[in-house]
Design a protein around this motif. Structure first.
Motif, PDB file in Angstrom:
ATOM      1  N   ARG A  22       0.846  -1.204   0.000  1.00 60.29           N
ATOM      2  CA  ARG A  22       0.000   0.000   0.000  1.00 60.29           C
ATOM      3  C   ARG A  22       0.884   1.258   0.000  1.00 60.29           C
ATOM      4  NH1 ARG A  22      -3.187  -1.407   4.470  1.00 60.29           N
ATOM      5  NH2 ARG A  22      -4.371  -3.193   3.823  1.00 60.29           N
ATOM      6  N   ASP A  23       1.926   1.223   0.818  1.00 66.96           N
ATOM      7  CA  ASP A  23       2.853   2.368   0.878  1.00 66.96           C
ATOM      8  C   ASP A  23       3.491   2.612  -0.488  1.00 66.96           C
ATOM      9  OD1 ASP A  23       2.348   2.735   3.504  1.00 66.96           O
ATOM     10  OD2 ASP A  23       4.239   1.874   4.258  1.00 66.96           O
ATOM     11  N   ALA A  24       3.931   1.521  -1.128  1.00 62.95           N
ATOM     12  CA  ALA A  24       4.576   1.643  -2.435  1.00 62.95           C
ATOM     13  C   ALA A  24       3.626   2.283  -3.432  1.00 62.95           C
ATOM     14  CB  ALA A  24       5.036   0.276  -2.921  1.00 62.95           C
ATOM     15  N   GLU A  25       2.383   1.813  -3.434  1.00 60.09           N
ATOM     16  CA  GLU A  25       1.369   2.354  -4.342  1.00 60.09           C
ATOM     17  C   GLU A  25       1.132   3.831  -4.055  1.00 60.09           C
ATOM     18  OE1 GLU A  25      -2.606   0.568  -4.550  1.00 60.09           O
ATOM     19  OE2 GLU A  25      -1.533  -1.219  -5.217  1.00 60.09           O
ATOM     20  N   HIS A  26       1.049   4.143  -2.759  1.00 61.92           N
ATOM     21  CA  HIS A  26       0.738   5.504  -2.326  1.00 61.92           C
ATOM     22  C   HIS A  26       1.821   6.501  -2.771  1.00 61.92           C
ATOM     23  CE1 HIS A  26      -0.739   8.735   0.133  1.00 61.92           C
ATOM     24  NE2 HIS A  26       0.443   8.832   0.741  1.00 61.92           N
ATOM     25  N   VAL A  27       3.092   6.086  -2.619  1.00 62.14           N
ATOM     26  CA  VAL A  27       4.179   7.039  -2.960  1.00 62.14           C
ATOM     27  C   VAL A  27       4.556   6.987  -4.438  1.00 62.14           C
ATOM     28  CG1 VAL A  27       5.154   7.038  -0.635  1.00 62.14           C
ATOM     29  CG2 VAL A  27       6.036   5.426  -2.308  1.00 62.14           C
ATOM     30  N   GLY A  28       4.010   6.005  -5.174  1.00 63.46           N
ATOM     31  CA  GLY A  28       4.255   5.953  -6.622  1.00 63.46           C
ATOM     32  C   GLY A  28       5.406   5.042  -7.024  1.00 63.46           C
ATOM     33  N   ILE A  29       5.665   4.028  -6.212  1.00 61.50           N
ATOM     34  CA  ILE A  29       6.703   3.067  -6.613  1.00 61.50           C
ATOM     35  C   ILE A  29       6.016   1.876  -7.270  1.00 61.50           C
ATOM     36  CG2 ILE A  29       8.419   1.408  -5.727  1.00 61.50           C
ATOM     37  CD1 ILE A  29       9.314   3.573  -3.795  1.00 61.50           C
ATOM     38  N   GLU A  30       6.236   1.768  -8.572  1.00 56.81           N
ATOM     39  CA  GLU A  30       5.579   0.720  -9.349  1.00 56.81           C
ATOM     40  C   GLU A  30       6.544  -0.443  -9.542  1.00 56.81           C
ATOM     41  OE1 GLU A  30       2.518   0.771 -10.862  1.00 56.81           O
ATOM     42  OE2 GLU A  30       1.974   2.706  -9.979  1.00 56.81           O
ATOM     43  N   PRO A  31       6.036  -1.681  -9.508  1.00 57.30           N
ATOM     44  CA  PRO A  31       6.939  -2.809  -9.783  1.00 57.30           C
ATOM     45  C   PRO A  31       7.223  -2.938 -11.276  1.00 57.30           C
ATOM     46  CG  PRO A  31       4.720  -3.603  -9.403  1.00 57.30           C
ATOM     47  CD  PRO A  31       4.664  -2.116  -9.207  1.00 57.30           C
ATOM     48  N   LEU A  32       8.382  -3.461 -11.579  1.00 56.27           N
ATOM     49  CA  LEU A  32       8.735  -3.741 -12.965  1.00 56.27           C
ATOM     50  C   LEU A  32       8.146  -5.099 -13.295  1.00 56.27           C
ATOM     51  CD1 LEU A  32      10.677  -2.586 -15.227  1.00 56.27           C
ATOM     52  CD2 LEU A  32      12.311  -4.263 -14.419  1.00 56.27           C
ATOM     53  N   GLN A  33       7.439  -5.193 -14.425  1.00 53.23           N
ATOM     54  CA  GLN A  33       6.827  -6.475 -14.777  1.00 53.23           C
ATOM     55  C   GLN A  33       7.757  -7.238 -15.700  1.00 53.23           C
ATOM     56  OE1 GLN A  33       2.862  -6.185 -16.157  1.00 53.23           O
ATOM     57  NE2 GLN A  33       2.108  -5.299 -14.263  1.00 53.23           N
ATOM     58  N   LEU A  34       8.174  -8.420 -15.255  1.00 58.50           N
ATOM     59  CA  LEU A  34       9.045  -9.252 -16.082  1.00 58.50           C
ATOM     60  C   LEU A  34       8.261 -10.483 -16.504  1.00 58.50           C
ATOM     61  CD1 LEU A  34      12.388  -9.200 -14.053  1.00 58.50           C
ATOM     62  CD2 LEU A  34      11.827  -7.865 -16.056  1.00 58.50           C
ATOM     63  N   THR A  35       8.299 -10.794 -17.784  1.00 62.33           N
ATOM     64  CA  THR A  35       7.605 -12.002 -18.237  1.00 62.33           C
ATOM     65  C   THR A  35       8.629 -13.083 -18.554  1.00 62.33           C
ATOM     66  OG1 THR A  35       7.594 -11.043 -20.426  1.00 62.33           O
ATOM     67  CG2 THR A  35       5.542 -10.908 -19.204  1.00 62.33           C
ATOM     68  N   GLY A  36       8.307 -14.265 -18.116  1.00 58.72           N
ATOM     69  CA  GLY A  36       9.170 -15.408 -18.402  1.00 58.72           C
ATOM     70  C   GLY A  36       8.296 -16.595 -18.732  1.00 58.72           C
TER      71      GLY A  36
END
Lengths: 567, 239
Positions: free
Chosen positions: A110-124
């Motif tokens: 929730r904190d990450a979302e709130h401050v704007g830290i997005e995960p990098l999406q890796l496809t394998g």
């Protein structure tokens, strides 16, 4: 105690002694950085910034621990952890580092979302099908009541990104950059809607890049009697029809110690059709006053970008195949090595800069007290083409340009970016002027900072822009930080040295092609010799050593035998 | 002094058989093959030895047990171990003598690989700091690997078994860090696995940063397995 039990006890004791000893050594901040320029140690600018802390700086690192399937990230993560540890040591007692895992900790997500830290999406892909993995690698910095974010941090960029943001946290506000261009203004923001960027705002990516460090403010010289005092530098991007009143504002700003960067072009090029529309800048006389002349002709460089210039049909055992034809597009200049001024802080550690449809800059006698440096220049295999040359990337056009360029002129290197420093005498009559030392940078191209150039992954151009602005804004310490670890150490170019030895680049096209073919063959052969020499060399040396050893033993055995016989 | 004499004897005895020369030639030749021929050195167009050092842990998995496999196993098989244990040497001196003898062979093999950095320096502007760090880390990693191999050689009288055991244990030490990245791994255990991984400590040093923690890790592992080696011999002496 029996000897057997005693020996086992020794082993256990050694183990118990070693564990805390090794563990303690891991925590000792004793390290020796043997790299050139100590690239894995904190730079003086970072240490200085950390020393300015007066309150607690909380660093929250968003890392997901499970990187199964993305193990390649591990070395990078260890480097990040290593650097943060050093930051914590140097910044003690004010710096605190906390690591959270948003994939297992709901509050952290929730904190990450709130401050704007997005995960990098890796496809394998594995036996279960395509898998999408979320990789968090962001940083949140909190200082007093303010915070800064690095959404996805890489080991190469961490120190620069960190220092710049901490410096921002320590300042009451960001330094302001004035931006002069003919682009349409941004539409007002609509609540809940992403802001639509008009396509004609062609320098938006440049603004974004500079916005990491500065507050970029659009500036209309026609509506401003003077440049505001809080503006640290003004960027004039592809100006059109600048009028005397506008130039007077700029002139006063420069004469009073301001810093101006001019991106000069004589045409705007449509990205899809590569059709050029001529532009009138209105800047020529003003620049001439400072001894600068930007030529409207185009620089054609043999060291250009490779483009797909068409297709060809090849006859292969499996039938005719269509294959792309690559060609050197001489109007797209690839500046690297000697084309970048190695003595100037702006360009010293850049890897490469790409310019499109660039214009040469001539330097006439400069005003007294003003010094000039050439930052960028084309390669010595460059010519000038008329301003109305068609810019298409078809093979026919490229061949026609090449023929035209080579006819009549001798190739030479042309200046493409100059930086002037000193007290600039005003070009216009100015009342109540307070002269001070400023700087003026002129580039013979604006397309190098066009959105499409940034989108094509020309990372060097972004670094060049940021370096340039940091330099004019007197933030040179940060330039050195940005370039850390990016120094290129290219290998000897066997192909180029072969061509130089066999008539150089100024030969007829057909002859040059033949020499180039031989050069490529020579290059491959040299590489093969080097590789096999290194593989077989040690084997040969060891074989000779073994022979020597054997003959020594035989001689010694013989001597003993002879001595025994005589006795 | 006695350790030095024993080490010298072990070092020169290795070259009485072809195995010593094979190891000496194979190590630099394989390293150069992996770097120049099968690796992307010329394609990367970068005067850097990091890909060269990256292959070293894997080469040591194969070659360190090859150096140590005969050191105790052969003595035991041929029956000279009992004789050796009756000599007026302390066990500590015997173990250290064999260890330093083996380490000297590895150091000599590394000297033969020096042609690679000199070649790269001739081709481009090589940063020698990471090269120094790289060689130091190979020596330390090699020392730890040899200590593991020596200990396992003392546990058997068959050279092939000693080599297989050595290679398997060293492979495990080089891969244990990967287990730490799995989701099912408890964090404390994951940290422990990462700390035990030979490769993690090695990578940090090959980039040119010499950390006292990494040096102590390798010295600690070496010391532990050398003591374990002594314990095995001690128990055998009294059995």
């Amino acid at each position: 105690m029996k000897p057997k039990q005693q020996s086992l006890l020794t082993l256990v004791l050694v183990f118990l002694l070693l564990i805390p000893l090794v563990g303690l050594a891991q925590r000792l901040p004793m390290r020796f950085d043997l790299t050139e320029g100590h690239q894995y140690s904190l730079a003086p600018a970072t240490v200085q910034t950390l020393a300015a802390l007066e309150d607690r700086l909380q660093i929250k690192l968003y890392f997901n621990r499970d990187i199964e399937g993305a193990e390649a990230l591990l070395p990078q993560r260890l480097l990040i952890a290593d650097l943060l540890e050093e930051i914590e040591n140097v910044g003690a007692p004010y710096v605190e580092v906390e690591t959270v895992d948003p994939t297992t900790d709901l509050a952290a997500m929730r904190d990450a979302e709130h401050v704007g830290i997005e995960p990098l999406q890796l496809t394998g892909q594995d036996i279960a099908g395509i898998q999408v993995q979320l990789q968090y690698q962001g940083l949140e910095l909190r200082y007093q009541d303010r915070s800064e974010i690095i959404p996805f941090v890489t080991a190469d960029e961490l120190e620069y990104a960190f220092t710049v943001r901490v410096a921002s946290l320590l300042r009451p506000s960001r330094p302001v950059l004035g931006f002069v261009s003919d682009e349409p203004p941004l539409p007002p923001p609509m609540p809940g809607m992403p802001r639509q960027i008009p396509p004609a705002r062609i320098f938006e990516k440049l603004r974004e890049r500079l916005g990491q460090r500065y507050a970029v403010r659009d500036l209309n010289l026609a509506k401003t009697p003077s440049v505001a005092k809080d503006i640290v530098a003004v960027v004039v991007a592809r100006p059109q029809n600048l009028e005397s009143a506008q130039l007077q504002v700029l002139d006063r700003y420069l004469a009073e110690g301001g810093h101006v960067v001019v991106l000069q072009d004589f045409e705007s090029v449509e990205s899809s059709s590569l059709e050029a529309h001529p532009l009138q800048t209105g800047l020529e006389d003003w620049l001439q006053h400072f001894g600068i002349h930007v030529d409207a002709r185009l620089v054609y460089d043999l060291h250009g970008v490779r483009v797909q210039a068409g297709v060809q049909t090849l006859n292969t055992p499996s039938g005719p195949q269509v294959a792309p034809v690559e060609a050197n597009y001489g109007l797209g200049l690839l500046l690297e090595g000697d084309s970048l001024n190695a003595e100037h802080v702006v360009t010293a550690d850049l890897s490469r800069v790409a310019m499109f449809w660039a214009h040469p800059i001539g330097l006439n006698p400069l005003p007294p007290g003003v010094d000039a440096d050439i930052l960028l220049r084309s390669s010595p295999q460059s010519w000038l083409l008329p301003a109305d040359t068609p810019l298409g990337m078809s093979l026919e056009n490229i061949q026609a340009m090449d023929r035209k360029a080579r006819s009549g002129q001798s190739p030479r290197s042309y200046a493409l970016c100059v930086a002037l420093q000193g007290v600039f005498p005003p070009a216009f009559e100015q009342q109540d002027l307070h002269p001070a030392a400023g700087s003026l940078v002129v580039l013979g191209d604006a397309d190098l900072f066009h959105n499409t150039t940034f989108a094509s992954g020309a990372d060097g151009n972004g670094d060049f822009a940021a370096n340039l602005i940091d330099w004019v804004a007197q933030e040179s310490d940060l330039i050195a930080l940005r370039s850390r670890g990016k120094k290129q150490r290219p290998l000897t170019d066997f192909t180029a040295s072969y061509v130089e030895r066999h008539g150089g680049w100024e030969q007829e096209e057909e002859q040059l092609e033949a020499v180039h073919r031989d050069a490529v063959r020579y290059s491959r052969q040299s590489q093969r010799w080097i590789a096999w020499g290194n593989v077989l060399g040690p084997i040969l040396v060891v074989f000779l050593l073994a022979l020597g050893h054997m003959s020594y033993h035989r001689r010694r055995a013989g001597k003993v035998f002879v001595a025994g016989g005589n006795g | 002094m006695r350790v030095w004499l024993l080490a010298k004897r072990e070092f020169f005895a290795t070259f009485d058989a072809p195995t010593g020369y094979v190891v000496l030639a194979l190590f630099p030749a394989l390293a150069a093959t992996l770097f120049f021929l099968t690796g992307p050195f010329f394609a990367l167009n970068e005067a850097s030895l990091r890909p060269f050092f990256a292959t070293m842990p894997w080469l040591l998995v194969l070659l360190a047990p090859a150096i140590t496999m005969s050191l105790w196993a052969e003595e035991k098989r041929s029956g000279t171990e009992e004789l050796l244990l009756t000599y007026p040497f302390h066990l500590r001196q015997l173990v250290l003598g064999k260890f330093f003898g083996a380490w000297a062979i590895l150091a000599l093999a590394l000297v033969f690989s020096l042609a690679v950095p000199f070649t790269v320096d001739a081709l481009g502007d090589l940063d020698w700091g990471p090269v120094g760090g790289g060689y130091l880390s190979v020596l330390l990693l090699g020392g730890a690997s040899l200590a593991v191999g020596l200990f396992l050689s003392s546990c058997t009288d068959n050279q092939i078994v000693a080599w297989l055991l050595g290679a398997t244990v060293l492979l495990a030490f080089n891969l244990v860090g990967l287990a730490a990245t799995a989701a099912s791994m408890p964090p404390t255990l994951g940290q422990l696995f990462l700390a035990l991984d030979f490769g993690n400590h090695f990578q940090a040093m090959t980039r040119g940063v010499i950390d006292i923690g990494n040096i102590m890790f390798y010295l600690g592992v070496t010391a532990f397995f050398l003591v374990a080696n002594g314990v095995v011999l001690e128990r055998r002496r009294w059995s």
